[in-house]
Design an enzyme around this catalytic site. Structure first.
Site, PDB file in Angstrom:
ATOM      1  N   PRO A 306       0.818  -1.217   0.000  1.00 59.90           N
ATOM      2  CG  PRO A 306       0.075  -0.955   2.199  1.00 59.90           C
ATOM      3  CD  PRO A 306       0.764  -1.932   1.286  1.00 59.90           C
ATOM      4  CB  CYS A 376       3.371  30.934 -16.173  1.00 64.02           C
ATOM      5  SG  CYS A 376       3.853  32.402 -15.303  1.00 64.02           S
TER       6      CYS A 376
HETATM    7  N1  LLP Z   1       3.235  -1.270  -5.981  1.00 68.27           N
HETATM    8  C1  LLP Z   1       3.566  -0.899  -7.220  1.00 68.27           C
HETATM    9  C2  LLP Z   1       4.404  -1.778  -8.033  1.00 68.27           C
HETATM   10  C3  LLP Z   1       3.124   0.333  -7.725  1.00 68.27           C
HETATM   11  O1  LLP Z   1       3.438   0.692  -8.966  1.00 68.27           O
HETATM   12  C4  LLP Z   1       2.326   1.171  -6.922  1.00 68.27           C
HETATM   13  C5  LLP Z   1       1.863   2.464  -7.410  1.00 68.27           C
HETATM   14  C6  LLP Z   1       2.013   0.749  -5.617  1.00 68.27           C
HETATM   15  C7  LLP Z   1       2.474  -0.491  -5.178  1.00 68.27           C
HETATM   16  C8  LLP Z   1       1.193   1.577  -4.664  1.00 68.27           C
HETATM   17  O2  LLP Z   1      -0.093   1.789  -5.122  1.00 68.27           O
HETATM   18  P1  LLP Z   1      -1.121   2.575  -4.165  1.00 68.27           P
HETATM   19  O3  LLP Z   1      -1.381   1.715  -2.956  1.00 68.27           O
HETATM   20  O4  LLP Z   1      -0.516   3.852  -3.800  1.00 68.27           O
HETATM   21  O5  LLP Z   1      -2.320   2.723  -5.016  1.00 68.27           O
HETATM   22  N2  LLP Z   1       0.860   9.155  -9.154  1.00 68.27           N
HETATM   23  C9  LLP Z   1      -0.422   8.486  -9.173  1.00 68.27           C
HETATM   24  C10 LLP Z   1      -0.337   7.122  -8.556  1.00 68.27           C
HETATM   25  C11 LLP Z   1       0.692   6.244  -9.242  1.00 68.27           C
HETATM   26  C12 LLP Z   1       0.779   4.900  -8.617  1.00 68.27           C
HETATM   27  C13 LLP Z   1       1.987   4.191  -9.119  1.00 68.27           C
HETATM   28  N3  LLP Z   1       2.177   2.908  -8.557  1.00 68.27           N
HETATM   29  C14 LLP Z   1      -1.458   9.343  -8.449  1.00 68.27           C
HETATM   30  O6  LLP Z   1      -1.109  10.416  -7.964  1.00 68.27           O
HETATM   31  O7  LLP Z   1      -2.629   8.986  -8.387  1.00 68.27           O
END
Ligand code: LLP
Length: 455
Positions: A306, A376
């Site tokens: 997570p 900007c």
């Molecule tokens: N594991 C892997 C291999 C990942 O690529 C990611 C997120 C996670 C775990 C964690 O996922 P989470 O639990 O945070 O959903 N910048 C984007 C989110 C990109 C997520 C990339 N990978 C945003 O601001 O929504």
């Protein structure tokens, strides 16, 4: 000092937005917003704005929820690991380590931050679809598990691991072919994804790895995406992964770890309704357990990664309100002292957020305004057409649920320095990230000597 619990007030139908606040949120005697025992207006005064504020209790409660849910719903061993891309710092590394978490890093920078922050190397994994030799060597030399994403990773490692050296500990990432409903930029489990081995490549890769003296395959990994509210795709993922686990083990690989990635969504606006951490873990854990039972497989260690659901709700960002532009009959813009460089999510994913005023979060809503950043770029709008009380220049504005993918995605666009970050707990605030200064931004510029000579 505190007169009412915001958590309670958040249930009030007239202020539903307030249950997006960190769990320690309260109101002081004057009706101002307090987080971690600290008045937000005082934090803004003391540290300046924009300011990222992280509430320690909310962070630890989320860690505990994952830990306990895994222990409760999964009969085998388990390890939650923090996806540090959501918010990487020495403080976060140390905090998650103290909560018994491992950590997922995707670059030398995140890996160093984890190691220096005290995360034990045997609980760190290195991800990435294009790892450099330096990143692979940093991981290998610290005995960090490497999640191999493609043949390039394997080819580079075959050269980099010294003959007679300890075998590199590997997990194999594959694309599970699972679709889910989230923004297309943050979907990763579908077949048209840059991450992981294609399912068709798996058997030959598993075969080749059998003969490798320089590698030990100890785990499988897949991740279907982020900000997901559905549970079914995670359940499907567990089944697909156990199928591959069976194949890998039947070939003789000592696969002990099943890493199902992250992805659980969070609330950004009051209408969002994600599953709880306990529910998410329950569905995943039961699916893995069932799938292993029906195939008579020993339970692997269940890992999950997570990011957002550990840190988003713990964070708020404080801004100071500056100029106002009224376009009669059309829109009122209020500009704040930050924007797309400290929170690129609205301009990148059209993400929605919730805001209130720090000194009067419950004041009646009187005007519809659009909160613009100071960059900007016309698209630099943090919140469009939101209802707020009458706002004046100098007011401190609070944006909720900014703990994930804000600081870690910040930039210096327009050469705007990155904000400071503070951790709040029991009425104390501690600086965990210093505010950048404009001078800092010149640190890496080099003036060609020729130009200096020209005066
Ligand atoms: N594991 C892997 C291999 C990942 O690529 C990611 C997120 C996670 C775990 C964690 O996922 P989470 O639990 O945070 O959903 N910048 C984007 C989110 C990109 C997520 C990339 N990978 C945003 O601001 O929504």
């Amino acid at each position: 000092m505190v007169t009412s619990s915001l958590y309670e007030l958040g249930r009030d139908p007239f202020s539903p937005n307030l249950n997006l606040a960190p769990i320690t949120a309260e109101l002081d005697a004057q009706g101002g917003l307090v987080v971690g025992g600290c008045r937000l207006t005082e934090l803004a005064e003391c540290y300046g704005t924009p300011l990222y504020v992280l509430d320690e209790v909310t962070l630890r409660v989320a860690c505990k929820a994952y830990r306990e849910a895994l222990q409760h719903h999964y009969p085998g061993p388990s390890l939650p690991i923090y996806a540090s891309k959501a918010n990487s710092s020495l403080m976060m590394s140390s905090l998650v380590a103290s909560e018994g978490f491992g950590l997922d890093a995707v670059s030398a920078g995140e890996l160093l931050t984890a190691l220096r922050g005290g995360v034990p190397a045997d609980r760190i994994v290195l991800h990435g679809n294009n790892k450099s030799d330096e990143e692979l060597l940093l991981a290998y030399s610290n005995s960090v598990t490497i999640v191999v994403d493609n043949q390039h990773d394997l080819d580079r490692l075959a050269e980099l691991v010294p003959i007679g050296g300890e075998p590199a500990e590997l997990m194999l990432r594959f694309t599970p072919g699972i679709e889910c409903h989230t923004h297309e930029y943050i979907r990763t489990g579908h077949l048209d994804s840059k991450f992981g081995f294609d399912p068709d490549q798996l058997e030959p890769v598993l075969k080749n790895l059998l003969g490798c003296r320089w590698a030990r395959l100890t785990g499988l990994h897949a991740h279907i995406g982020s900000q997901i509210f559905e549970l079914d795709p995670h359940q499907d993922l567990a089944n697909v992964m156990v199928d591959v686990l069976q194949i890998a083990r039947s070939m003789g690989h000592p696969v002990e770890n099943l890493n199902v990635g992250g992805g659980l969504g969070v609330r950004y606006v009051s209408s969002d309704d994600p599953p709880s951490i306990d529910n998410w873990v329950k569905v995943v854990a039961q699916a893995v357990n069932q799938a292993c039972l029906s195939r008579k497989l020993d339970l692997p260690r269940l890992m999950c990664e997570p990011g957002r659901s550990l840190v988003a709700a713990a964070g708020v960002t404080l801004y100071r309100v500056g100029s106002r532009k009224i376009i009669p009959g059309l829109r009122t813009y209020l500009s704040i002292d930050g924007g797309m460089s400290d929170n690129p999510r609205p301009i990148t994913y059209q993400s929605l957020y919730t805001a209130c005023l720090a000194d009067r979060p419950l004041a009646s809503l009187e005007e519809t305004i659009t909160l613009a950043g100071k960059h900007c770029e016309s698209g630099d709008v943090l919140l469009k057409d939101i209802e707020l009380p009458r706002v004046s220049t100098g007011d401190v504005l609070v944006v909720f649920a900014t703990g994930a993918y804000n600081a870690s995605m910040s930039s210096n666009y327009n050469r705007i320095p990155r904000p400071a970050a503070v951790l709040v707990h029991s009425g104390h605030s501690e600086l965990v990230q210093r505010r950048e200064q404009p001078e800092d931004l010149l640190r890496y510029d080099v003036m060609p000597e020729r130009f200096v000579a020209l005066g």
